[in-house]
Scaffold this motif. Structure first.
Motif, mmCIF file in Angstrom:
data_model
loop_
_atom_site.group_PDB
_atom_site.id
_atom_site.type_symbol
_atom_site.label_atom_id
_atom_site.label_comp_id
_atom_site.label_asym_id
_atom_site.label_seq_id
_atom_site.Cartn_x
_atom_site.Cartn_y
_atom_site.Cartn_z
ATOM 1 N N THR A 78 39.124 50.160 43.480
ATOM 2 C CA THR A 78 40.256 50.621 44.271
ATOM 3 C C THR A 78 40.905 49.377 44.867
ATOM 4 O O THR A 78 40.284 48.310 44.904
ATOM 5 N N PRO A 79 42.155 49.461 45.340
ATOM 6 C CA PRO A 79 42.766 48.283 45.970
ATOM 7 C C PRO A 79 41.909 47.715 47.100
ATOM 8 O O PRO A 79 41.782 46.498 47.241
ATOM 9 N N GLU A 80 41.304 48.600 47.890
ATOM 10 C CA GLU A 80 40.469 48.139 49.001
ATOM 11 C C GLU A 80 39.237 47.395 48.497
ATOM 12 O O GLU A 80 38.885 46.329 49.019
ATOM 13 N N LEU A 81 38.602 47.939 47.472
ATOM 14 C CA LEU A 81 37.408 47.307 46.926
ATOM 15 C C LEU A 81 37.765 45.981 46.253
ATOM 16 O O LEU A 81 37.052 44.976 46.410
ATOM 17 N N MET A 121 40.699 45.677 33.778
ATOM 18 C CA MET A 121 40.132 45.744 35.123
ATOM 19 C C MET A 121 41.133 46.254 36.161
ATOM 20 O O MET A 121 40.794 46.412 37.324
ATOM 21 N N LYS A 122 42.374 46.482 35.727
ATOM 22 C CA LYS A 122 43.425 47.033 36.588
ATOM 23 C C LYS A 122 43.648 46.148 37.817
ATOM 24 O O LYS A 122 43.724 46.624 38.953
ATOM 25 N N ILE A 123 43.749 44.848 37.554
ATOM 26 C CA ILE A 123 43.948 43.881 38.627
ATOM 27 C C ILE A 123 45.167 43.028 38.313
ATOM 28 O O ILE A 123 45.628 42.988 37.165
ATOM 29 N N ASP A 124 45.702 42.346 39.330
ATOM 30 C CA ASP A 124 46.896 41.529 39.095
ATOM 31 C C ASP A 124 46.574 40.047 38.979
ATOM 32 O O ASP A 124 47.456 39.236 38.672
ATOM 33 N N HIS A 125 45.328 39.675 39.215
ATOM 34 C CA HIS A 125 44.925 38.289 39.006
ATOM 35 C C HIS A 125 43.417 38.203 38.801
ATOM 36 O O HIS A 125 42.665 39.060 39.271
ATOM 37 N N ILE A 126 42.999 37.183 38.102
ATOM 38 C CA ILE A 126 41.586 36.844 37.907
ATOM 39 C C ILE A 126 41.281 35.682 38.847
ATOM 40 O O ILE A 126 42.033 34.713 38.897
ATOM 41 N N ASP A 127 40.213 35.782 39.606
ATOM 42 C CA ASP A 127 39.898 34.718 40.560
ATOM 43 C C ASP A 127 39.421 33.449 39.862
ATOM 44 O O ASP A 127 39.786 32.342 40.258
ATOM 45 N N LEU A 128 38.600 33.613 38.827
ATOM 46 C CA LEU A 128 38.091 32.448 38.095
ATOM 47 C C LEU A 128 37.967 32.811 36.629
ATOM 48 O O LEU A 128 37.268 33.766 36.270
ATOM 49 N N LEU A 129 38.652 32.055 35.770
ATOM 50 C CA LEU A 129 38.568 32.228 34.321
ATOM 51 C C LEU A 129 37.785 31.068 33.726
ATOM 52 O O LEU A 129 38.074 29.894 34.011
ATOM 53 N N LEU A 130 36.795 31.393 32.887
ATOM 54 C CA LEU A 130 35.982 30.369 32.236
ATOM 55 C C LEU A 130 36.157 30.428 30.722
ATOM 56 O O LEU A 130 36.222 31.520 30.141
#
Length: 295
Positions: A68-71, A116-125
């Motif tokens: 969820t957005p909160e999570l 993952m229904k997200i607008d950014h990835i925190d860390l890409l490897l």
């Protein structure tokens, strides 16, 4: 829970929850996934480790179904790309291979964001060193995904120092970490220059399979397990927590990545942060791991 700062845009919890087995669980329901994340958050573990290939390219979507957005705002998401295996969306591939081309990296990032229904990835490897890597093309692609805002920071996995230097030389964006295998049973990085290289350059390494894929508890490692249990009994924790604490004690600021589908075990991941391993204890465990005393 201690936190490690990689750059101005990213910091992660010292202990990381690995999701490579997420799709192997008999229960992949939204509620069960959320319970796993909540068990991590209760201990201050906010970093979730993924890869596009996990679960036959399905684990990212399983995670996304529960967010969820909160999570999402409470966690950092690590994911990886470049392994192409003949399963899932790559089922037509004739052979398993690595792809560090610009087209593949950009496509993989977009797939990960969508699943993952997200607008950014925190860390890409970059998941594995690619013998056919064009460092200029790969480096420019990693710079591009950071500049676009789709990725906060980039790093690699399973790279040796020379692989790292080749890629970094073609980039504007600093690589921030290398996720490599490190454990009491895979301690070569402490002596072969891998950890020293990143320690010298101030890049905290991540450790995959910090319990040796479970082989730490096989009968052939009985003496080491007894030593771990003795220390654990003194601190009121199990052997696994001591094995992870052994990694945490190293000054390189190693971030162990621990994966399990058992909620009770997830709830105990943070026990490793409760133990202080002194120098003699560290070398006692190292001696057991080596099978002989140090020279």
């Amino acid at each position: 829970m201690d936190r490690v700062k990689f750059n101005d845009a990213l910091e992660m919890s010292r202990l990381v929850y690995g999701m490579w087995r997420l799709g192997d669980d008999a229960d992949t329901s939204v509620d069960h996934i959320r319970n796993k994340i909540s068990a991590c958050l209760d201990q201050g573990i906010t970093t979730m480790d993924q890869a596009d290939i996990y679960g036959g390219y399905e684990a990212e979507e399983i995670l996304g179904s529960a967010l969820t957005p909160e999570l999402r705002n409470q966690i950092e998401i690590v994911t990886k790309c470049d392994i192409v295996a003949p399963v899932g969306r790559y089922s037509n591939a004739r052979v398993k291979y690595y792809d560090t081309s610009r087209a593949h990296i950009l496509s993989s990032v977009d797939h990960s964001l969508r699943l993952m229904k997200i607008d950014h990835i925190d860390l890409l490897l970059i998941h594995r060193p690619d013998p056919l890597m064009d460092a200029c093309e790969t480096g420019a692609a990693l710079d591009e995904v950071v500049a676009s805002g789709k990725v906060r920071a980039v790093g690699v996995s399973n790279f040796r120092p020379w692989d790292w230097e080749l890629l970094q030389a073609s980039m504007k964006t600093p690589l921030v970490t290398n996720q490599i295998e490190i454990s009491l049973l895979h301690h070569a990085p402490f002596a072969n220059g891998d950890i020293a290289f990143h320690q010298k350059n101030g890049q905290p390494p991540m450790a995959w399979s910090p319990l040796g894929g479970g082989s730490l508890f096989e009968p052939k490692n009985a003496a080491l397990r007894t030593a771990l249990k003795t220390i654990g009994d003194d601190h009121g924790v199990d052997e696994a927590a001591v094995a992870v604490a052994w990694l945490l004690a190293h000054p390189a600021r190693i971030l162990p990545v621990l994966g399990t589908n058992n909620l009770d075990r997830i709830a105990r991941i943070g026990d490793a942060a409760k133990i202080q391993i002194d120098r003699e204890t560290w070398f006692d465990l190292y001696t057991h791991a080596l099978g002989h005393e140090v020279a």
